[in-house]
Write an enzyme that holds these catalytic residues in place. Sequence first.
Site, PDB file in Angstrom:
ATOM      1  N   CYS A   2      43.732  55.036  30.373  1.00 46.16           N
ATOM      2  CA  CYS A   2      44.324  56.365  30.536  1.00 46.16           C
ATOM      3  C   CYS A   2      43.252  57.447  30.550  1.00 46.16           C
ATOM      4  O   CYS A   2      42.219  57.318  29.901  1.00 46.16           O
ATOM      5  CB  CYS A   2      45.257  56.664  29.380  1.00 46.16           C
ATOM      6  SG  CYS A   2      46.471  55.401  29.067  1.00 46.16           S
ATOM      7  N   ARG A  27      39.103  54.835  36.216  1.00 50.02           N
ATOM      8  CA  ARG A  27      39.324  54.221  34.903  1.00 50.02           C
ATOM      9  C   ARG A  27      40.469  53.214  34.932  1.00 50.02           C
ATOM     10  O   ARG A  27      40.600  52.409  34.011  1.00 50.02           O
ATOM     11  CB  ARG A  27      39.638  55.316  33.875  1.00 50.02           C
ATOM     12  CG  ARG A  27      38.467  56.220  33.589  1.00 50.02           C
ATOM     13  CD  ARG A  27      38.900  57.412  32.778  1.00 50.02           C
ATOM     14  NE  ARG A  27      39.281  57.046  31.436  1.00 50.02           N
ATOM     15  CZ  ARG A  27      38.497  57.157  30.375  1.00 50.02           C
ATOM     16  NH1 ARG A  27      37.281  57.623  30.530  1.00 50.02           N
ATOM     17  NH2 ARG A  27      38.909  56.831  29.180  1.00 50.02           N
ATOM     18  N   TRP A  73      47.852  54.207  31.887  1.00 51.66           N
ATOM     19  CA  TRP A  73      47.733  52.765  32.040  1.00 51.66           C
ATOM     20  C   TRP A  73      48.695  52.195  31.026  1.00 51.66           C
ATOM     21  O   TRP A  73      48.473  52.276  29.816  1.00 51.66           O
ATOM     22  CB  TRP A  73      46.295  52.350  31.740  1.00 51.66           C
ATOM     23  CG  TRP A  73      45.927  50.944  32.073  1.00 51.66           C
ATOM     24  CD1 TRP A  73      45.526  50.466  33.287  1.00 51.66           C
ATOM     25  CD2 TRP A  73      45.858  49.835  31.168  1.00 51.66           C
ATOM     26  NE1 TRP A  73      45.237  49.129  33.194  1.00 51.66           N
ATOM     27  CE2 TRP A  73      45.428  48.714  31.904  1.00 51.66           C
ATOM     28  CE3 TRP A  73      46.128  49.679  29.818  1.00 51.66           C
ATOM     29  CZ2 TRP A  73      45.259  47.461  31.341  1.00 51.66           C
ATOM     30  CZ3 TRP A  73      45.961  48.422  29.250  1.00 51.66           C
ATOM     31  CH2 TRP A  73      45.533  47.327  30.006  1.00 51.66           C
ATOM     32  N   ASN A  99      46.008  59.440  24.976  1.00 56.12           N
ATOM     33  CA  ASN A  99      45.316  58.165  25.193  1.00 56.12           C
ATOM     34  C   ASN A  99      45.249  57.456  23.857  1.00 56.12           C
ATOM     35  O   ASN A  99      44.998  58.107  22.838  1.00 56.12           O
ATOM     36  CB  ASN A  99      43.866  58.386  25.652  1.00 56.12           C
ATOM     37  CG  ASN A  99      43.788  58.886  27.069  1.00 56.12           C
ATOM     38  OD1 ASN A  99      44.797  58.993  27.749  1.00 56.12           O
ATOM     39  ND2 ASN A  99      42.579  59.212  27.513  1.00 56.12           N
ATOM     40  N   GLY A 100      45.414  56.149  23.842  1.00 58.05           N
ATOM     41  CA  GLY A 100      45.334  55.409  22.577  1.00 58.05           C
ATOM     42  C   GLY A 100      46.673  54.787  22.249  1.00 58.05           C
ATOM     43  O   GLY A 100      47.578  54.736  23.089  1.00 58.05           O
ATOM     44  N   GLU A 485      28.874  35.784  35.471  1.00 60.79           N
ATOM     45  CA  GLU A 485      29.052  37.128  36.021  1.00 60.79           C
ATOM     46  C   GLU A 485      29.524  37.069  37.479  1.00 60.79           C
ATOM     47  O   GLU A 485      30.396  37.838  37.896  1.00 60.79           O
ATOM     48  CB  GLU A 485      27.732  37.914  35.882  1.00 60.79           C
ATOM     49  CG  GLU A 485      27.694  39.300  36.497  1.00 60.79           C
ATOM     50  CD  GLU A 485      28.737  40.268  35.951  1.00 60.79           C
ATOM     51  OE1 GLU A 485      29.420  39.950  34.966  1.00 60.79           O
ATOM     52  OE2 GLU A 485      28.884  41.343  36.548  1.00 60.79           O
ATOM     53  N   LYS A 489      33.005  38.664  38.748  1.00 57.81           N
ATOM     54  CA  LYS A 489      33.055  39.668  39.826  1.00 57.81           C
ATOM     55  C   LYS A 489      34.068  39.251  40.877  1.00 57.81           C
ATOM     56  O   LYS A 489      34.870  40.053  41.337  1.00 57.81           O
ATOM     57  CB  LYS A 489      31.695  39.773  40.506  1.00 57.81           C
ATOM     58  CG  LYS A 489      30.648  40.753  40.207  1.00 57.81           C
ATOM     59  CD  LYS A 489      30.863  42.093  39.689  1.00 57.81           C
ATOM     60  CE  LYS A 489      31.684  42.217  38.456  1.00 57.81           C
ATOM     61  NZ  LYS A 489      31.058  42.718  37.259  1.00 57.81           N
ATOM     62  N   GLU A 492      37.827  39.365  39.520  1.00 52.06           N
ATOM     63  CA  GLU A 492      38.431  40.663  39.200  1.00 52.06           C
ATOM     64  C   GLU A 492      38.708  41.513  40.439  1.00 52.06           C
ATOM     65  O   GLU A 492      39.656  42.290  40.435  1.00 52.06           O
ATOM     66  CB  GLU A 492      37.611  41.427  38.160  1.00 52.06           C
ATOM     67  CG  GLU A 492      36.255  41.879  38.600  1.00 52.06           C
ATOM     68  CD  GLU A 492      35.469  42.550  37.478  1.00 52.06           C
ATOM     69  OE1 GLU A 492      36.080  43.148  36.579  1.00 52.06           O
ATOM     70  OE2 GLU A 492      34.236  42.483  37.521  1.00 52.06           O
ATOM     71  N   HIS A 508      31.157  17.335  32.855  1.00 55.75           N
ATOM     72  CA  HIS A 508      32.049  17.161  31.713  1.00 55.75           C
ATOM     73  C   HIS A 508      33.446  17.708  31.986  1.00 55.75           C
ATOM     74  O   HIS A 508      34.167  18.037  31.054  1.00 55.75           O
ATOM     75  CB  HIS A 508      31.426  17.809  30.472  1.00 55.75           C
ATOM     76  CG  HIS A 508      30.096  17.224  30.137  1.00 55.75           C
ATOM     77  ND1 HIS A 508      29.947  15.999  29.526  1.00 55.75           N
ATOM     78  CD2 HIS A 508      28.834  17.675  30.387  1.00 55.75           C
ATOM     79  CE1 HIS A 508      28.653  15.738  29.392  1.00 55.75           C
ATOM     80  NE2 HIS A 508      27.960  16.733  29.917  1.00 55.75           N
ATOM     81  N   LYS A 607      38.549  50.746  33.694  1.00 52.79           N
ATOM     82  CA  LYS A 607      37.095  50.844  33.605  1.00 52.79           C
ATOM     83  C   LYS A 607      36.638  50.910  32.158  1.00 52.79           C
ATOM     84  O   LYS A 607      35.627  50.347  31.789  1.00 52.79           O
ATOM     85  CB  LYS A 607      36.635  52.097  34.365  1.00 52.79           C
ATOM     86  CG  LYS A 607      35.124  52.284  34.389  1.00 52.79           C
ATOM     87  CD  LYS A 607      34.454  51.239  35.254  1.00 52.79           C
ATOM     88  CE  LYS A 607      32.949  51.315  35.229  1.00 52.79           C
ATOM     89  NZ  LYS A 607      32.335  50.044  35.661  1.00 52.79           N
TER      90      LYS A 607
HETATM   91  C1  F6R Z   1      33.650  43.760  34.629  1.00 46.33           C
HETATM   92  C2  F6R Z   1      33.666  44.901  33.730  1.00 46.33           C
HETATM   93  C3  F6R Z   1      34.179  44.689  32.356  1.00 46.33           C
HETATM   94  C4  F6R Z   1      33.318  45.474  31.359  1.00 46.33           C
HETATM   95  C5  F6R Z   1      33.922  45.371  29.951  1.00 46.33           C
HETATM   96  C6  F6R Z   1      33.060  46.070  28.917  1.00 46.33           C
HETATM   97  O1  F6R Z   1      33.154  44.104  35.880  1.00 46.33           O
HETATM   98  O2  F6R Z   1      33.302  45.976  34.082  1.00 46.33           O
HETATM   99  O3  F6R Z   1      34.211  43.339  32.022  1.00 46.33           O
HETATM  100  O4  F6R Z   1      32.024  44.967  31.383  1.00 46.33           O
HETATM  101  O5  F6R Z   1      35.197  45.931  29.936  1.00 46.33           O
HETATM  102  O6  F6R Z   1      32.925  47.430  29.214  1.00 46.33           O
HETATM  103  P1  F6R Z   1      31.758  48.291  28.621  1.00 46.33           P
HETATM  104  O7  F6R Z   1      30.487  47.760  29.148  1.00 46.33           O
HETATM  105  O8  F6R Z   1      32.038  49.686  29.080  1.00 46.33           O
HETATM  106  O9  F6R Z   1      31.840  48.150  27.130  1.00 46.33           O
END
Ligand code: F6R
Length: 612
Positions: A2, A27, A73, A99-100, A485, A489, A492, A508, A607
Site C-alpha cells: 500500500c 509498490r 494491496w 498502511n499496515g 535468483e 526472476k 515472479e 537427488h 515492491k
Molecule cells: C524479488 C524481489 C523481492 C525482494 C524482497 C525483499 O525480485 O524484489 O524478493 O527482494 O521482497 O525486499 P527488500 O530487499 O526491499 O527487503
Amino acid sequence: MCGIVGYVGEGDAGQILVKGLKRLEYRGYDSAGVALMNGEMLIQKGKGKVINLEKNLVASKITGKIGIGHTRWATHGEPNDINYHPHLSESGKIALVHNGIIENYTSLRKKLIERGRTFKSQTDTEIIAQLLEEIFTTSDISFEEALQLTLKQVVGTYGLAIVNIDEPERVYVARKGSPLLLGIGDGEMFIASDASPIVEYTNKVIYLDDGEMAIVTKDDYQVKTIEDVKLTKEIHELAMGIEEIEKAGYPHFMLKEIFEQPRSIADCLRGRLNTSDSTIQLGGLVNVMEELVSANRIVIAACGTSWHSGLVGEYLFEYLAKTPVEVEYASEFRYRDPLIGKGDVLLVISQSGETADTLAALREAKAKGATVLGICNVVGSTISRETDAGVFTHAGPEIGVASTKAFTAQVAVLTMMAIQLGQAKGHIDNARAAELINELDSIPKKVEHILNESDESIQEMAKLFTYAPNFLYLGRTYNFPVALEGALKLKEISYIHAEGYPAAEMKHGPIALIDDMMPVVVIAATDHTNDKMISNIEEVKARKGRIISIMNDGNSDVKDLSNFCVNIPSTIDCFTPLLTVIPLQLLSYYIAVNRGCNVDQPRNLAKSVTVE
Ligand code: F6R
C-alpha cells in the site's frame, strides 16, 4: 505494498494525489482512492490501476486543495469498492488512509458494534476511523488528543493520513511500523509513504519515526510523539532526481534498470575502491570495523532477492575474510528465538529498507546484544536508520517490482566488505588485494559488454521458451545463489514455474523432471567446479533436457554440450555472480514480455513488503 500520499496547499489536490499515486504504482496494489476536502468530504475510488481512479475523479468533477490518497494491496477484506481506502467514520466527517495491519481490530470492532456503531467494510482500517470518532465525540478533548488516545488502543502497525471536515486546513499523520515522510514545499506540504511522489516538488523531507505523529498545514507542520512530546526533526535533503523515477525511453522500468547496471555498480563502487593503494574505504563501517574483525560469526538476514545476495555474501566472507557466516530468511530468524548476542554481527540486506520481517530480525538481534549492520538502497529508510552502521548500495531508485540492479549493487557491497575484512584480518596481502580491487573495478565494463553482446540473442532465445511450463536453474558455489535468483526472476514476472538448485543436488530429485520439454539453465562460469558442472550438463543432455549455458568465452566443453550459450567475460571466480546474473535477468524479462505479462507490476507482488 500500500502507498500513501497527502497534499495541503493551493494546488489542485486531486491531480497532485493522482500523480503521486502513479509514482507509487510500482509498490504493487489492487485499487486506489482519494479523499478531498472542499466544504464537504469528497471520496473517489477506483478498482485496479490508478488510471481508473483518475477517470472517476475527472468524471465526478470534484476538486479540493487538501486531500489524502492511497493505493491498496488487499490484506483484510476482498478488493471491492467498500474495502478500498479512504475509509470514513460513521458520520462521514473523518476520512483516513492506512498502511499496515491492526491486529486487535476484531475485538475493538466487536466493542464498538456493541456500543451501537455500524461498520461498512471488512477492513481492519475502518476501526481507526470509527474509534477515533467515538473518542472525539464522546469526550471534551481536541481531535489531536482523540487521535493520540485512539493510537494507544490499537495494536499493530500503521502509517496513517487523516482528514477531519471540521478542521479543513489540516492533515494528521502518524506512524508505527510503516514508513511516512513529509515533504516541505513553498506554501504547500506533501505526505507520502516514500519519496517518489514528492521528489518533483521538493527535496526537503522529514522522516517520521515509530510512535510519532504530525499535524500538517500548508505552511507549517508540528511533529510530536503519540505521548504528546513535541519534537524538532532534522530536515533531510533528497539525493534522487525526477529522471531516476521515469522510464527514459525504455518500455519498462525493469529493462531500464537492467541496462543501468554498468552505471549502478560503478556508482556503488565509486569512492570506495582505491586502485592506487589497493584499499577499500566503506565510510559507514569505520566505527564497527573492530567488531567485524573480532566477530565470532556474521549472520545475514534478508528476504527474497536480498536473501540471494546474502547467500553470495556467505561464500564471499568465508572465502575472502575467513569469517563464518550463516544466512537466514529474516522471517524464520525472528520467530525462533535465535541464538545470537554479543560478539556476533547481524547483517541485514534490504533494497527498500522497509521489509517488515527484515526489520523485525534486526530488532530481535539488537535486543540480544549483537552488532547490527545493514546494506540498504533507500537512504532514510527505517532499516538504514535502525542499524548500528551500514553501507548504502547507491543503485538509485528501483521501480520495477522484480529486483535487478539492487541485487548486483548488494553483491558489489558484500564483495567490498569481504575484501576489506579479509585485509583487516590479514588474510589478503597487498598483491592479492591489488588483483581483487583492480578486477572489481573492471566489473561495470564487463556488465556493459554482456548487455551489448547478448541482449539480441537472448531476445531471440526467449521466443523459443515463451511457453515452456517449467524451468530448472543449476549453479555451483558462488553461482548457486544466482541459480536461485534466476528462477525467482522468471517465476515472479512470467508466472512460469522455475526452480533453482545446486547442480549436484539435481541427482537427488529434480532429475526426475528432466525430459525433452524441460529447459535447464546452467550457470557454468569456469572455476574449480568446471569438470563437475560438465558432468551435470552431460546428465541433463542424456535425458534430452534443453540446455542453456551461461559460460565463459571459449569454454568449448560446455559449448559443445549446450543447445544455447550466452558468453560472459572471464573474471575472478568470486566475482562471477555480478556477471552471470545479467543474462538471467534479460531472459526472464523477454519471456515475460512475450507472454504479455505486466513486467513492472507482476500480479500479487509488492515492491516493499511492509506486513509480515
Ligand atoms: C524479488 C524481489 C523481492 C525482494 C524482497 C525483499 O525480485 O524484489 O524478493 O527482494 O521482497 O525486499 P527488500 O530487499 O526491499 O527487503
